[in-house]
Design a protein around this motif. Structure first.
Motif, short mmCIF file in Angstrom:
data_model
loop_
_atom_site.label_atom_id
_atom_site.label_comp_id
_atom_site.label_asym_id
_atom_site.label_seq_id
_atom_site.Cartn_x
_atom_site.Cartn_y
_atom_site.Cartn_z
N VAL A 62 0.83 -1.19 0.00
CA VAL A 62 0.00 0.00 0.00
C VAL A 62 0.87 1.25 0.00
CG1 VAL A 62 -1.58 1.38 1.41
CG2 VAL A 62 -2.06 -1.03 0.99
N SER A 63 1.92 1.27 0.82
CA SER A 63 2.81 2.42 0.86
C SER A 63 3.49 2.65 -0.49
CB SER A 63 3.87 2.24 1.95
OG SER A 63 3.28 2.18 3.23
N SER A 64 3.85 1.56 -1.18
CA SER A 64 4.48 1.70 -2.49
C SER A 64 3.51 2.32 -3.49
CB SER A 64 4.94 0.33 -2.99
OG SER A 64 5.99 -0.19 -2.19
N ILE A 65 2.25 1.90 -3.47
CA ILE A 65 1.27 2.45 -4.41
C ILE A 65 1.00 3.92 -4.10
CG2 ILE A 65 -1.10 2.29 -5.25
CD1 ILE A 65 -0.95 -0.74 -4.69
N VAL A 66 0.85 4.26 -2.82
CA VAL A 66 0.60 5.65 -2.44
C VAL A 66 1.79 6.52 -2.85
CG1 VAL A 66 0.37 7.20 -0.46
CG2 VAL A 66 -1.01 5.13 -0.59
N ALA A 67 3.01 6.05 -2.61
CA ALA A 67 4.19 6.83 -3.00
C ALA A 67 4.25 7.00 -4.52
CB ALA A 67 5.45 6.14 -2.50
N GLY A 68 3.94 5.93 -5.26
CA GLY A 68 3.94 6.03 -6.71
C GLY A 68 2.91 7.02 -7.21
N MET A 69 1.71 7.00 -6.63
CA MET A 69 0.67 7.97 -7.03
C MET A 69 1.11 9.39 -6.68
SD MET A 69 -2.92 6.15 -6.01
CE MET A 69 -3.62 4.79 -6.97
N ALA A 70 1.75 9.57 -5.52
CA ALA A 70 2.23 10.90 -5.15
C ALA A 70 3.27 11.41 -6.14
CB ALA A 70 2.81 10.88 -3.74
N ALA A 71 4.04 10.49 -6.73
CA ALA A 71 5.05 10.87 -7.72
C ALA A 71 4.46 11.09 -9.11
CB ALA A 71 6.13 9.80 -7.78
N GLY A 72 3.18 10.72 -9.31
CA GLY A 72 2.54 10.96 -10.59
C GLY A 72 2.09 9.73 -11.34
N ALA A 73 2.20 8.54 -10.76
CA ALA A 73 1.80 7.32 -11.45
C ALA A 73 0.29 7.29 -11.64
CB ALA A 73 2.26 6.09 -10.67
N ASP A 74 -0.16 6.96 -12.85
CA ASP A 74 -1.60 6.80 -13.09
C ASP A 74 -1.93 5.44 -13.69
OD1 ASP A 74 -0.87 6.97 -15.75
OD2 ASP A 74 -1.69 8.97 -16.08
N SER A 75 -0.99 4.51 -13.59
CA SER A 75 -1.22 3.13 -14.01
C SER A 75 -0.30 2.23 -13.20
CB SER A 75 -0.97 2.95 -15.50
OG SER A 75 0.41 3.10 -15.79
N ILE A 76 -0.56 0.94 -13.25
CA ILE A 76 0.26 0.01 -12.47
C ILE A 76 1.70 0.01 -12.97
CG2 ILE A 76 0.57 -2.43 -11.87
CD1 ILE A 76 -2.48 -2.69 -11.91
N ASP A 77 1.91 0.03 -14.28
CA ASP A 77 3.27 0.04 -14.82
C ASP A 77 4.03 1.29 -14.40
OD1 ASP A 77 2.96 -2.39 -16.02
OD2 ASP A 77 2.51 -1.58 -18.01
N ASP A 78 3.33 2.43 -14.24
CA ASP A 78 3.99 3.68 -13.85
C ASP A 78 4.57 3.61 -12.44
OD1 ASP A 78 3.46 4.84 -16.24
OD2 ASP A 78 1.89 6.19 -15.51
N LEU A 79 4.13 2.64 -11.63
CA LEU A 79 4.66 2.52 -10.27
C LEU A 79 6.13 2.15 -10.27
CD1 LEU A 79 1.62 0.69 -8.62
CD2 LEU A 79 2.24 3.11 -8.40
N ASP A 80 6.66 1.77 -11.43
CA ASP A 80 8.09 1.47 -11.55
C ASP A 80 8.95 2.71 -11.35
OD1 ASP A 80 9.91 -0.58 -11.77
OD2 ASP A 80 10.15 -0.38 -13.94
N VAL A 81 8.32 3.90 -11.31
CA VAL A 81 9.05 5.14 -11.09
C VAL A 81 9.77 5.13 -9.74
CG1 VAL A 81 7.16 6.39 -9.96
CG2 VAL A 81 8.83 7.66 -11.33
N LEU A 82 9.35 4.25 -8.83
CA LEU A 82 9.97 4.20 -7.50
C LEU A 82 11.28 3.43 -7.48
CD1 LEU A 82 6.81 3.43 -5.31
CD2 LEU A 82 7.89 5.65 -5.72
N ARG A 83 11.67 2.83 -8.59
CA ARG A 83 12.85 1.95 -8.55
C ARG A 83 13.99 2.52 -9.37
NH1 ARG A 83 11.74 -4.17 -9.33
NH2 ARG A 83 11.03 -3.56 -11.42
N HIS A 84 14.16 3.83 -9.34
CA HIS A 84 15.25 4.44 -10.11
C HIS A 84 16.31 5.00 -9.16
CE1 HIS A 84 13.02 8.14 -9.09
NE2 HIS A 84 14.20 8.74 -9.19
N GLY A 85 17.51 5.15 -9.66
CA GLY A 85 18.59 5.84 -8.97
C GLY A 85 18.77 5.42 -7.53
#
Length: 463
Positions: A62-85
């Motif tokens: 749940v925390s991962s999805i909330v963080a991804g949405m806060a970063a701008g994710a609007d789809s499940i694949d976009d949640l990969d934005v949390l795994r950079h750098g």
């Protein structure tokens, strides 16, 4: 602005593991931790009987999805934005999009209700830890409305042809809370199939929204505002059981039409709006109207005595620009009016009650905000996965509003897109020394003082 180097003199390489694109996630998710998001999920969400371990570590997912949405994710694949750098240096327990998709698809109706309980507890904690709803101890407005979200693909569960011909939709229902001094936050949400009636399940939904408002600190006067699709005895009964007032638009049915036409001409009071508002029927901008009141109108007179309600009927009338006035030799014989009645038991004076009822349109801004962020898509073919996604968006929306409330008056009223671009999507380079991590942020960042205040507050001593 123009490039300062020749094209041949510039190159780009994705090779720095010490950079992050969303440094603002650190204070935002720290705020979520302090308000007990993970603990609430671990306590209330029990995905028992799931396969492939989908229900394990629900708090981290749940925390991962909330963080991804806060970063701008609007789809499940976009949640990969949390795994950079360098993001994994700052956060533990980040899950891959495939894992998060499996987790969402494991939800049932009962699990969605568990997530609603998390949302309610999280909103109450945010309101207790931040100035999210100033003035809630005196007066608060609970607004209810529904929206249709277009979806594509015949395999998407619950997608049906509803209000809009030839367009398949899902039909979310939402309630917001605001005060005279604050922007709205989301009290509760429900996902429904496309053909569901606007008022389906409304009394129970209204009861939950009013209870959530109390949990969020709205202990003063509470006024439920809604459009005409929620004008029914069940909704009003739910308000009265909860000790709240109601202010609900009602259509011009024969009974109301007779009551409105019986109002004497001298009873109409002029009202001028500070800014022009569009006429709901014609779209024309209006800045002047007239308002009158029937102090004791009995609604639902054809029902049993216990279901009848007597309260105020307040009517706004504006000139009908679609129908020109009848003009004779001596000028205008009589104008043609459009009438907009609403039924209420709130104690404010007539003109103030009309202004406050018209402010119900603020919920439309929340709906527009949702469709410009995480609800740009309803990403799964599974109905209950989309229901969970809707609730997680509501939690993220409230979290970002709370972060804005900790910063500046401007960000207190900013949209989600503005909060994200000013406070979350801030690039940073990470360095480590003496077991300490330092974030090096852009020099001359326009909102550096606001960001620093948010960071210091989120990481300071607990209040």
């Amino acid at each position: 602005m123009r490039s300062s180097h020749a094209a041949s003199a510039v190159s780009a390489v994705f090779d720095d593991s010490n950079l992050i694109a969303h440094a603002g996630l650190l204070p935002v998710m720290r705020l979520a931790e302090r308000c007990g998001l993970s603990d609430l999920v671990a306590e209330k969400v029990k995905l028992t009987g799931t396969t492939n371990g989908a229900g394990a570590a629900a708090d981290a997912k749940v925390s991962s999805i909330v963080a991804g949405m806060a970063a701008g994710a609007d789809s499940i694949d976009d949640l990969d934005v949390l795994r950079h750098g360098a993001i994994p240096m700052l956060f533990g327990g980040i899950r891959a999009p495939s894992t998060l998709g499996t987790f969402l698809r494991a939800f049932t109706h009962g699990h969605a209700l568990q997530l609603h309980a998390v949302h309610r507890g999280f909103l109450a904690a945010l309101a207790a830890h931040t100035p999210l709803l100033p003035g809630s101890g005196e007066k608060a407005f609970i607004d209810v409305d529904s929206t249709h979200k277009r979806v594509y693909g015949r395999a998407k569960q619950g997608a049906e042809y509803g209000r809009f011909k030839g367009i398949r939709t899902l039909h979310p229902l939402l309630a917001t809370i605001c005060t005279p001094h604050s922007r709205p936050v989301i009290a509760t949400v429900r996902m429904r199939r496309g053909k569901a009636a606007d008022s389906r399940g409304a009394p129970k939904f209204v009861s939950e929204a009013l209870a959530t408002a109390v949990e969020a600190g709205c202990t003063g006067t509470r006024i439920l505002r809604a459009d005409s699709q929620f004008y029914n005895a069940g909704v009003i009964s739910a308000c009265r059981r909860a000790g709240a007032h109601f202010s609900i638009t009602c259509g011009m049915n024969p009974s109301i039409k007779r009551a409105v036409l019986s109002i004497p001409d001298q009873a109409w009071q002029p009202i001028t709006y500070p800014t022009a508002v569009p006429d709901p029927a014609t779209g024309e901008l209006i800045s002047d109207a007239e308002v009158a009141e029937i102090p004791a109108y009995t609604a639902f007179a054809s029902r049993t005595k216990a279901e009848r309600v007597t309260a105020r009927l307040i009517v706004r009338r504006v000139r009908d620009l679609a129908k020109p006035a009848v003009v004779g030799e001596q000028g205008e014989l009589f104008p043609v009016w459009r009438y907009h009645p609403f039924f209420t038991d709130q104690p404010a004076a007539t003109l103030q009650a009309e202004r406050e009822h018209r402010h119900h349109a603020v919920i439309e801004q929340v709906i527009a905000d949702s469709k410009a962020s995480a609800l740009a898509h309803l990403p799964s073919g599974h109905f209950h996965a989309n229901a969970a996604w809707l609730t997680l968006w509501a939690m993220t929306y409230n979290l970002l509003r709370a972060a804005g409330a900790l910063t500046s008056p401007f960000h207190t009223k900013a949209t989600t897109a503005t909060l994200r671009s000013h406070l979350v999507q801030v690039p940073a380079r990470i360095t480590r020394s003496a077991r300490r991590i330092t974030l090096h942020l852009p020099h001359n960042w326009p909102w550096q003082h606001t960001w620093t205040h948010l960071f210091s507050t989120a990481h300071g001593p607990a209040g």
